[in-house]
Design an enzyme around this catalytic site. Structure first.
Site, PDB file in Angstrom:
ATOM      1  N   HIS A  68      -3.146   7.313   3.321  1.00 16.71           N
ATOM      2  CA  HIS A  68      -3.643   6.071   2.736  1.00 16.71           C
ATOM      3  C   HIS A  68      -5.041   5.794   3.267  1.00 16.71           C
ATOM      4  CE1 HIS A  68      -4.184   2.026   1.522  1.00 16.71           C
ATOM      5  NE2 HIS A  68      -3.748   1.449   2.636  1.00 16.71           N
ATOM      6  N   CYS A 108       0.807  -1.224   0.000  1.00 14.36           N
ATOM      7  CA  CYS A 108       0.000   0.000   0.000  1.00 14.36           C
ATOM      8  C   CYS A 108       0.838   1.270   0.000  1.00 14.36           C
ATOM      9  CB  CYS A 108      -0.947   0.007   1.193  1.00 14.36           C
ATOM     10  SG  CYS A 108      -2.114  -1.366   1.186  1.00 14.36           S
ATOM     11  N   ASN A 142     -10.506   0.522   0.589  1.00 10.24           N
ATOM     12  CA  ASN A 142      -9.041   0.548   0.579  1.00 10.24           C
ATOM     13  C   ASN A 142      -8.552   0.079  -0.785  1.00 10.24           C
ATOM     14  OD1 ASN A 142      -6.308   0.034   0.865  1.00 10.24           O
ATOM     15  ND2 ASN A 142      -6.483  -0.991   2.830  1.00 10.24           N
TER      16      ASN A 142
END
Length: 317
Positions: free
Chosen positions: A242, A108, A272
């Site tokens: 994020h 990520c 996400n």
């Protein structure tokens, strides 16, 4: 280095929390109160390459840069369209570029790692104009019978074109090996000589451990970058974190003692999207006219590895 343009692309298929209740023991309230997520986009008719190409073309158009003028293409992805060739090479062919292209996997945190990598190539004069595409399909990783993971993720792609300039103020990359907390294993193959193999395993995540790591390290990385630049948290105009969990975003915000307006989010609509989340959010803000020339933007992301990345830049568009 500075950002010349942004782009993004999301799948057409929208999956709301209520849709998940048809095959999972969950509810909209259970998901939204714990994560902030109300819906996500999931690949159905499109491919991941379709999203990557659309995001790339949107970024090139926004930057007013022709594909043939690119010196390099970097694609961040945890799992590209193929094991080989690299998704970056596929994007190169689709958009008509003629430059080196390769994939980068830092989970990520990939987009922040790619920014730092691009900056190094530009600073060394090995490239002038670079396309970064973050394209992720976490729906392919999840066990769709496991409500602790599949409700969290969505698919999407975000992109930026970067070039020579003085927009990037600083970056910070970090890794701390901790495999058991967050992992997924692919097809182990059928070699008759390999004695021990990891069986095919969907995404596994120890949520509380990831939460603690994310909050502490994101806060630390941001404060270190801001202090190194001779600034204070109050002088930052936008914090782009994020989009993993709204509780994480809020926890970092409280640690930095900043108002909600400085921490934009879209997780309620996208879920996400791994390394694509920060560039997707950046593109949304850019196209909504919410970024002004001279604004200071702090970015932070965290993921499997465990890895973190952060960047501080001045908006120059």
């Amino acid at each position: 280095m500075k950002i010349l343009g942004t782009g993004s692309a999301l799948p057409e298929k929208v999956v709301c929390n209520d849709d998940l209740t048809l095959f999972l023991d969950t509810s909209d309230e259970w998901i939204s109160t714990r994560t902030g997520i109300r819906e996500r986009r999931v690949l159905s008719e499109e491919t991941l390459l379709d999203l990557a190409n659309r995001a790339a073309e949107n970024a090139l158009e926004n930057a007013k840069v022709a594909a043939e003028d690119l010196d390099m293409i970097l694609v961040t992805t945890a799992k590209g369209e193929a094991v080989t060739p690299a998704t970056a090479c596929m994007v190169q062919g689709a958009i008509g570029a003629h430059c080196p292209a390769f994939d980068l996997n830092a989970a990520c945190a990939g987009f922040l790692y790619a920014l730092d990598t691009a900056d190094a190539f530009i600073a060394s004069k090995k490239a002038k104009t670079i396309l970064i595409v973050s394209a992720e399909a976490l729906s392919r990783f999840c066990d769709w019978k496991d409500r602790s993971t599949c409700v969290l993720f969505g698919d999407g792609a975000g992109a930026v074109v970067v070039g020579e300039g003085d927009g990037l103020i600083g970056t910070k990359l970090f890794a701390q090996s901790n495999e058991p907390i967050l992992y997924a294993y692919g097809d182990p193959g059928n070699s008759p000589y390999e004695r021990e193999k990891h069986p095919l395993t969907p995404l596994h995540m120890a949520g509380q451990e990831v939460y603690k790591f994310a909050v502490s390290h994101s806060s630390r990385d941001l404060l270190e970058l801001i202090e190194r630049a001779g600034k204070t948290p109050d002088e930052i105009d936008h914090y782009l974190l994020h989009q993993a969990n709204l509780r994480i975003v809020e926890a970092v915000r409280h640690r930095l003692h900043q108002p909600e307006a400085k921490f934009p989010h879209n997780i309620e609509r996208t879920g996400n999207t791994s390394s694509a989340s920060v560039p997707i959010l950046l593109d949304e803000l850019n196209r909504a006219g919410k970024l002004k020339t001279g604004d200071l933007i702090a970015m932070s992301a965290f993921g499997a590895g465990l890895s973190t990345g952060a960047a501080l830049l001045r908006w120059t568009l």
